[in-house]
Design a protein around this motif. Structure first.
Motif, PDB file in Angstrom:
ATOM      1  N   GLU A   1      -1.542   0.980 -28.270  1.00 29.29           N
ATOM      2  CA  GLU A   1      -2.751   1.241 -27.483  1.00 29.29           C
ATOM      3  C   GLU A   1      -3.909   0.359 -27.946  1.00 29.29           C
ATOM      4  OE1 GLU A   1      -0.022   4.703 -27.130  1.00 29.29           O
ATOM      5  OE2 GLU A   1      -0.704   3.448 -28.787  1.00 29.29           O
ATOM      6  N   CYS A   2      -4.066   0.239 -29.253  1.00 35.44           N
ATOM      7  CA  CYS A   2      -5.152  -0.600 -29.780  1.00 35.44           C
ATOM      8  C   CYS A   2      -5.006  -2.047 -29.329  1.00 35.44           C
ATOM      9  CB  CYS A   2      -5.159  -0.548 -31.316  1.00 35.44           C
ATOM     10  SG  CYS A   2      -5.799   0.978 -32.011  1.00 35.44           S
ATOM     11  N   ILE A   3      -3.828  -2.606 -29.494  1.00 32.71           N
ATOM     12  CA  ILE A   3      -3.682  -4.032 -29.237  1.00 32.71           C
ATOM     13  C   ILE A   3      -3.814  -4.365 -27.764  1.00 32.71           C
ATOM     14  CG2 ILE A   3      -1.148  -4.073 -29.041  1.00 32.71           C
ATOM     15  CD1 ILE A   3      -3.445  -6.661 -30.799  1.00 32.71           C
ATOM     16  N   PHE A   4      -3.352  -3.492 -26.881  1.00 28.53           N
ATOM     17  CA  PHE A   4      -3.497  -3.798 -25.456  1.00 28.53           C
ATOM     18  C   PHE A   4      -4.950  -3.657 -24.989  1.00 28.53           C
ATOM     19  CE2 PHE A   4       1.191  -3.349 -24.926  1.00 28.53           C
ATOM     20  CZ  PHE A   4       1.399  -4.620 -24.411  1.00 28.53           C
ATOM     21  N   VAL A   5      -5.695  -2.748 -25.577  1.00 26.90           N
ATOM     22  CA  VAL A   5      -7.124  -2.672 -25.250  1.00 26.90           C
ATOM     23  C   VAL A   5      -7.836  -3.930 -25.750  1.00 26.90           C
ATOM     24  CG1 VAL A   5      -9.290  -1.492 -25.802  1.00 26.90           C
ATOM     25  CG2 VAL A   5      -7.295  -0.172 -25.081  1.00 26.90           C
ATOM     26  N   LEU A   6      -7.544  -4.337 -26.965  1.00 26.89           N
ATOM     27  CA  LEU A   6      -8.191  -5.531 -27.509  1.00 26.89           C
ATOM     28  C   LEU A   6      -7.793  -6.782 -26.728  1.00 26.89           C
ATOM     29  CD1 LEU A   6      -7.843  -4.775 -31.332  1.00 26.89           C
ATOM     30  CD2 LEU A   6      -9.886  -4.510 -29.913  1.00 26.89           C
ATOM     31  N   PHE A   7      -6.523  -6.940 -26.442  1.00 31.17           N
ATOM     32  CA  PHE A   7      -6.082  -8.102 -25.667  1.00 31.17           C
ATOM     33  C   PHE A   7      -6.646  -8.054 -24.242  1.00 31.17           C
ATOM     34  CE2 PHE A   7      -1.985  -9.241 -28.198  1.00 31.17           C
ATOM     35  CZ  PHE A   7      -2.749  -9.988 -29.073  1.00 31.17           C
ATOM     36  N   GLY A   8      -6.764  -6.860 -23.688  1.00 26.88           N
ATOM     37  CA  GLY A   8      -7.355  -6.738 -22.351  1.00 26.88           C
ATOM     38  C   GLY A   8      -8.783  -7.245 -22.331  1.00 26.88           C
TER      39      GLY A   8
END
Length: 474
Positions: free
Chosen positions: A257-264
């Protein structure tokens, strides 16, 4: 003799309470009174393991065995340190010694067998790897074949693009413990890889005089604390830029969840949202500390491999207004390193065990002058004189780094020239530390610190997806 028992007994009590730093202090006092007792070093080695000072743990375990070659726990401790450093063959050798010394010890046999499995797996992976001809995972992805089911009710990319509304919907979707559709997840990864490949190893960031800029440290898969940062400081935008300084994943069990929010957000605001690589954006760390297992559980092994390709392209550091250098770990084993040397560093690889890239990801500051071997066993420790020389050589004002838990969420060291920021409060649900982020304006780059406590999260424990081999560390 009474002093020894007092120190050791008190140290053991602090260890049981998970107050490892205090335990280390008391074990050290016992060693200073009598430096020829193997168990003192063995106990301190175990405490160092708990504080992730794997280099120190290795030194103490080796010293214990130097004093007493029959001290079985010394082999256990040294094997654990080797495992933590990814030196699995050396760990296996120590576990083998234990099994030969104690052939009826079931626990030792289990540890030996599990470690042997890892060594065999790594040997197999090396045997089948064809570095030059290996096809990129990204090239093998077929997004069109990933059908979006009719009952999918999650956020959707608009014409294949991340939008502000998509990000808001995604964060709420994740708060409800739901999953982003695999087609969108893969699309984000492919687009981020394309963008990062065009980035330099050292990214220059221009902050206008009256604009605010935020630097965050380690997040480590603590999604709900990441959401709290945005609640406290505002969502990322073109007028509210952020830099996240590595270790986005591992340990915390909401790393996906963290990485997809950051990459988004990286895709939505590519010129106002920045991400530096940390030492945990690597294969070995991800295999051990949970991210690979979490990706496999929530998506596929193929996606885990794709993440590795993406992480290899993350910049290693950022320079703010030509005055502040931000990296995950720290400074270097030589005084001659310049910003130009960093720019020329090839980053599209797994972190090496020495050199500029390694030290940017792994090094730590220390209060004493000069340099010392790393307490982690990778990188170096550097003193205030080393920081001063580096800043003067490169015409910089100060450095910001992360990489270490701090009780207050941040620490100002080296006469204000070396700042640590750590943004994962109550790290691993056990450390009790505050989290922090830094804000500044372009005009003076003066750091201001915001601290915060951990917020509640769903009942999924940290390390829920970690490699079972970590049980060998106990």
């Amino acid at each position: 003799m009474i002093f020894f028992y007092s120190y050791i007994g008190e140290a053991n009590e602090y260890f049981k309470k998970q107050q490892y730093d205090k335990a280390i202090e008391l074990y050290t006092s016992a060693i200073e009174l009598n430096d020829s007792v193997a168990i003192y070093y063995g106990n301190r080695s175990f405490a160092y393991l708990k504080t992730e000072c794997f280099g120190y743990a290795l030194q103490d375990a080796s010293k214990a065995l130097e004093l007493d070659k029959t001290y079985v726990k010394g082999y256990y401790r040294r094997a654990s340190a080797y495992m933590s450093l990814g030196k699995f063959k050396l760990a296996l050798k120590d576990y083998e010694t234990v099994t030969k010394t104690r052939p009826n010890d079931r626990d030792a046999k289990v540890k030996y067998n599990e470690c042997q499995k890892v060594v065999k797996m790594l040997m197999f992976q090396k045997a089948i790897a064809v570095d030059d001809d290996k096809k990129s995972v990204a090239e093998s992805i077929n997004l069109e074949a990933m059908v979006i089911e009719d009952d999918y009710e999650g956020p959707r990319l608009e014409d294949g693009k991340v939008t502000e509304q998509f990000m808001k919907d995604l964060m709420e979707h994740y708060k409800a413990q739901k999953k982003l559709h695999r087609q969108y997840a893969y699309k984000i990864l492919l687009d981020v890889k394309d963008h990062l490949m065009k980035q330099p190893t050292l990214v220059d960031v221009k902050i206008p005089d009256n604009s605010k800029f935020t630097v965050c440290g380690d997040i480590h898969g603590q999604y709900y604390d990441l959401m709290n940062i945005f609640q406290l400081n505002g969502l990322p935008s073109s007028t509210n830029p952020y830099l996240f300084n590595g270790d986005f994943v591992d340990r915390g069990s909401f790393s996906v969840e963290c990485i997809f929010v950051l990459f988004g957000y990286k895709l939505l605001y590519p010129e106002h949202f920045f991400m530096s690589r940390g030492n945990h954006e690597s294969v070995t760390m991800n295999q051990m500390y949970g991210f690979e297992g979490e990706v496999k559980a929530k998506y596929t092994a193929q996606m885990a491999e794709l993440f590795t390709e993406v992480y290899n392209w993350l910049p290693l550091c950022h320079c703010l207004n030509n005055k502040v250098l931000v990296m995950h770990g720290g400074l270097f084993s030589g005084d001659e390193v310049t910003l130009e040397d960093i720019r020329k560093t090839d980053r599209n690889r797994q972190p090496p065990e020495e050199g500029i890239m390694c030290e940017l990801l792994w090094s730590d500051p220390m209060p004493s002058m000069g340099r010392a071997p790393s307490k982690r066993g990778v990188g170096i420790q550097f003193g205030p004189d080393i920081t001063k020389k580096f800043l003067e050589r490169n015409n910089l004002e100060y450095v910001i780094r992360s990489h270490e838990v701090k009780a207050e969420g941040f620490e100002v060291a080296h006469d204000g020239k070396c700042i640590t920021v750590f943004s994962a409060p109550n790290y691993c649900d056990t450390m009790g530390n505050l989290g922090s982020f830094i804000t500044m304006t372009g005009k003076d780059l003066k750091p201001k610190y915001t601290t915060y406590e951990a917020v509640p999260h769903p009942p999924v424990k940290p390390m829920a997806y970690a490699n079972s081999i970590l049980s060998l560390f106990s």
